[in-house]
Design a protein around this motif. Structure first.
Motif, PDB file in Angstrom:
ATOM      1  N   THR A 119       0.847  -1.191   0.000  1.00 65.59           N
ATOM      2  CA  THR A 119       0.000   0.000   0.000  1.00 65.59           C
ATOM      3  C   THR A 119       0.880   1.238   0.000  1.00 65.59           C
ATOM      4  O   THR A 119       2.016   1.218   0.474  1.00 65.59           O
ATOM      5  CB  THR A 119      -0.924   0.059   1.234  1.00 65.59           C
ATOM      6  OG1 THR A 119      -0.145   0.315   2.405  1.00 65.59           O
ATOM      7  CG2 THR A 119      -1.701  -1.232   1.415  1.00 65.59           C
ATOM      8  N   ASP A 169       0.347   3.909   1.772  1.00 62.50           N
ATOM      9  CA  ASP A 169       0.525   4.354   3.157  1.00 62.50           C
ATOM     10  C   ASP A 169       1.717   3.658   3.800  1.00 62.50           C
ATOM     11  O   ASP A 169       2.523   4.284   4.494  1.00 62.50           O
ATOM     12  CB  ASP A 169      -0.741   4.082   3.970  1.00 62.50           C
ATOM     13  CG  ASP A 169      -1.831   5.106   3.713  1.00 62.50           C
ATOM     14  OD1 ASP A 169      -1.504   6.193   3.191  1.00 62.50           O
ATOM     15  OD2 ASP A 169      -3.000   4.832   4.032  1.00 62.50           O
ATOM     16  N   ASP A 223     -23.093  -4.067   0.126  1.00 64.06           N
ATOM     17  CA  ASP A 223     -23.298  -2.831   0.884  1.00 64.06           C
ATOM     18  C   ASP A 223     -24.776  -2.496   1.034  1.00 64.06           C
ATOM     19  O   ASP A 223     -25.293  -1.541   0.438  1.00 64.06           O
ATOM     20  CB  ASP A 223     -22.543  -1.678   0.225  1.00 64.06           C
ATOM     21  CG  ASP A 223     -22.487  -0.452   1.123  1.00 64.06           C
ATOM     22  OD1 ASP A 223     -22.618  -0.618   2.357  1.00 64.06           O
ATOM     23  OD2 ASP A 223     -22.287   0.657   0.601  1.00 64.06           O
ATOM     24  N   THR A 280      -5.319  -4.135   5.933  1.00 68.82           N
ATOM     25  CA  THR A 280      -5.949  -3.666   4.698  1.00 68.82           C
ATOM     26  C   THR A 280      -7.366  -4.209   4.535  1.00 68.82           C
ATOM     27  O   THR A 280      -8.162  -3.618   3.800  1.00 68.82           O
ATOM     28  CB  THR A 280      -5.106  -4.062   3.469  1.00 68.82           C
ATOM     29  OG1 THR A 280      -4.921  -5.479   3.448  1.00 68.82           O
ATOM     30  CG2 THR A 280      -3.757  -3.361   3.500  1.00 68.82           C
ATOM     31  N   ARG A 296      -9.452  -1.579   6.163  1.00 68.59           N
ATOM     32  CA  ARG A 296      -9.449  -0.355   5.361  1.00 68.59           C
ATOM     33  C   ARG A 296     -10.338  -0.500   4.130  1.00 68.59           C
ATOM     34  O   ARG A 296     -11.048   0.436   3.752  1.00 68.59           O
ATOM     35  CB  ARG A 296      -8.017   0.013   4.958  1.00 68.59           C
ATOM     36  CG  ARG A 296      -7.215   0.604   6.109  1.00 68.59           C
ATOM     37  CD  ARG A 296      -5.976   1.336   5.624  1.00 68.59           C
ATOM     38  NE  ARG A 296      -4.936   0.417   5.192  1.00 68.59           N
ATOM     39  CZ  ARG A 296      -4.078  -0.163   6.018  1.00 68.59           C
ATOM     40  NH1 ARG A 296      -4.144   0.073   7.316  1.00 68.59           N
ATOM     41  NH2 ARG A 296      -3.144  -0.971   5.569  1.00 68.59           N
ATOM     42  N   PHE A 297     -10.297  -1.672   3.497  1.00 70.21           N
ATOM     43  CA  PHE A 297     -11.148  -1.902   2.330  1.00 70.21           C
ATOM     44  C   PHE A 297     -12.618  -1.843   2.731  1.00 70.21           C
ATOM     45  O   PHE A 297     -13.442  -1.212   2.051  1.00 70.21           O
ATOM     46  CB  PHE A 297     -10.837  -3.257   1.691  1.00 70.21           C
ATOM     47  CG  PHE A 297     -11.711  -3.572   0.504  1.00 70.21           C
ATOM     48  CD1 PHE A 297     -11.352  -3.165  -0.767  1.00 70.21           C
ATOM     49  CD2 PHE A 297     -12.906  -4.258   0.668  1.00 70.21           C
ATOM     50  CE1 PHE A 297     -12.160  -3.438  -1.862  1.00 70.21           C
ATOM     51  CE2 PHE A 297     -13.726  -4.525  -0.417  1.00 70.21           C
ATOM     52  CZ  PHE A 297     -13.353  -4.120  -1.686  1.00 70.21           C
ATOM     53  N   ARG A 333     -14.112  -0.387   5.295  1.00 68.39           N
ATOM     54  CA  ARG A 333     -14.578   0.944   5.697  1.00 68.39           C
ATOM     55  C   ARG A 333     -14.649   1.904   4.507  1.00 68.39           C
ATOM     56  O   ARG A 333     -15.485   2.807   4.476  1.00 68.39           O
ATOM     57  CB  ARG A 333     -13.689   1.506   6.800  1.00 68.39           C
ATOM     58  CG  ARG A 333     -13.785   0.711   8.102  1.00 68.39           C
ATOM     59  CD  ARG A 333     -13.294   1.493   9.291  1.00 68.39           C
ATOM     60  NE  ARG A 333     -13.359   0.719  10.507  1.00 68.39           N
ATOM     61  CZ  ARG A 333     -14.456   0.520  11.239  1.00 68.39           C
ATOM     62  NH1 ARG A 333     -15.610   1.032  10.838  1.00 68.39           N
ATOM     63  NH2 ARG A 333     -14.416  -0.185  12.351  1.00 68.39           N
ATOM     64  N   ALA A 334     -13.799   1.695   3.522  1.00 61.72           N
ATOM     65  CA  ALA A 334     -13.798   2.565   2.350  1.00 61.72           C
ATOM     66  C   ALA A 334     -14.942   2.245   1.390  1.00 61.72           C
ATOM     67  O   ALA A 334     -15.415   3.135   0.671  1.00 61.72           O
ATOM     68  CB  ALA A 334     -12.477   2.465   1.615  1.00 61.72           C
ATOM     69  N   ASN A 335     -15.398   0.999   1.387  1.00 64.37           N
ATOM     70  CA  ASN A 335     -16.334   0.577   0.362  1.00 64.37           C
ATOM     71  C   ASN A 335     -17.751   0.281   0.851  1.00 64.37           C
ATOM     72  O   ASN A 335     -18.687   0.277   0.048  1.00 64.37           O
ATOM     73  CB  ASN A 335     -15.799  -0.666  -0.350  1.00 64.37           C
ATOM     74  CG  ASN A 335     -14.603  -0.370  -1.230  1.00 64.37           C
ATOM     75  OD1 ASN A 335     -14.749   0.057  -2.373  1.00 64.37           O
ATOM     76  ND2 ASN A 335     -13.410  -0.584  -0.702  1.00 64.37           N
ATOM     77  N   LYS A 369     -20.716   1.524   3.155  1.00 59.55           N
ATOM     78  CA  LYS A 369     -21.246   2.656   3.925  1.00 59.55           C
ATOM     79  C   LYS A 369     -22.589   2.343   4.586  1.00 59.55           C
ATOM     80  O   LYS A 369     -23.008   3.035   5.517  1.00 59.55           O
ATOM     81  CB  LYS A 369     -21.413   3.872   3.004  1.00 59.55           C
ATOM     82  CG  LYS A 369     -20.130   4.287   2.282  1.00 59.55           C
ATOM     83  CD  LYS A 369     -19.002   4.582   3.262  1.00 59.55           C
ATOM     84  CE  LYS A 369     -17.749   5.045   2.520  1.00 59.55           C
ATOM     85  NZ  LYS A 369     -16.623   5.283   3.447  1.00 59.55           N
ATOM     86  N   GLN A 429     -10.816  -5.997  -5.839  1.00 61.88           N
ATOM     87  CA  GLN A 429      -9.769  -4.974  -5.876  1.00 61.88           C
ATOM     88  C   GLN A 429      -8.441  -5.625  -6.250  1.00 61.88           C
ATOM     89  O   GLN A 429      -8.102  -6.683  -5.729  1.00 61.88           O
ATOM     90  CB  GLN A 429      -9.658  -4.306  -4.507  1.00 61.88           C
ATOM     91  CG  GLN A 429      -8.570  -3.247  -4.387  1.00 61.88           C
ATOM     92  CD  GLN A 429      -8.277  -2.917  -2.934  1.00 61.88           C
ATOM     93  OE1 GLN A 429      -7.927  -3.788  -2.138  1.00 61.88           O
ATOM     94  NE2 GLN A 429      -8.415  -1.653  -2.576  1.00 61.88           N
TER      95      GLN A 429
END
Length: 265
Positions: A112, A114, A149, A162, A165-166, A168-170, A172, A224
């Protein structure tokens, strides 16, 4: 007839790789000592690993097993030292690594940007990506991010890496539950306490085999794109060149494939 070791001359190859970066002899002479020298002086390669990520790293009966455990031993042998594994967890991985607890971090670590800000990565050794896994009866319900989702979907995830992170990012609208044990998290889905998890595609394939009732969802066409690599000290081009050359040789000689097949097929 004597067959030369594929790792003979590895140091020469490292020097050639470094020279290929366009650095002058004077610049190399002024560069800080490489971690490679420290490892050789110490007589041990210290490897940070989480021990909870099958098939890459799994703590078992006081020791470790997995793809990256065997490859870590191979790397240590190429350097001429022993491998010592240092326990960490995903939430602490970067701080433990940059804090000097180990020389390298191995164990299914996703590349990543980051992480790249704080450390070097080796050349990627595996193309991977995030894929869902659910009870087999529910596969048709969770084909896409949009399918997952929804407010009624219970997504379970391990913290700090990760995967979280995936998620929480995708997602909602879906309900997100953090579960701290990355070894038994899959059983929560089987028990009906969660509906789905998103993890590396290779991991979902392994869990499908060892936990009847779970099915990986489109693992060969993940949600992804992703790559895996090894964390290395930032700025240490000599050590990175050595690790990259070792990895290239491990793949070229078939050693990598033999180890991979031992834990995946």
């Amino acid at each position: 007839m004597t067959i030369a070791s594929p790792f003979k001359g590895l140091k020469l190859a490292v020097l050639s790789a470094v020279a290929g970066l366009g650095l002058s002899a004077a610049a190399l002479a002024q560069a800080p000592a490489s971690q490679l020298e420290t490892i050789q002086s110490r007589g041990a390669l210290q490897i940070c690993t989480t021990g909870d990520y099958k098939p890459f790293t799994l703590a078992k009966d006081g020791s470790y097993e997995g793809i990256d455990i065997e490859l870590g031993k191979s790397l240590a042998k190429a350097i001429g030292v022993e491998a010592k594994f240092v326990q960490t967890k995903w939430a602490d991985l970067m701080n433990d690594f940059t804090g000097g607890k180990c020389d390298i971090a191995m164990g299914g670590i996703s590349v990543t940007l980051d992480r790249q800000k704080r450390a070097f990565f080796s050349a990627p050794y595996l193309i991977n990506g995030k894929a869902p896994i659910a009870r087999c009866a529910d596969v048709s319900k969770f084909q896409t991010v949009a399918d997952i989702d929804k407010p009624e979907t219970r997504v379970i995830v391990n913290p700090g890496g990760t995967n979280e992170r995936f998620v929480r990012a995708n997602f909602k609208q879906a309900k997100i539950e953090i579960f701290p044990d990355n070894v038994t998290i899959w059983d929560q889905i089987l028990a009906g306490k969660a509906d789905i998890m998103v993890a590396e595609s290779i991991e979902t394939k392994v869990q499908e085999k060892i936990r009847p009732g779970l099915c990986a969802i489109n693992p060969d066409s993940p949600l992804q794109y992703g790559e895996m690599g090894y964390l290395l000290p930032r700025g240490d081009i000599v050590f990175k060149a050595f690790v990259d050359q070792w990895l290239h040789l491990a793949k070229a000689t078939g050693e990598f494939g033999t180890i991979y097949n031992q834990f995946v097929r």
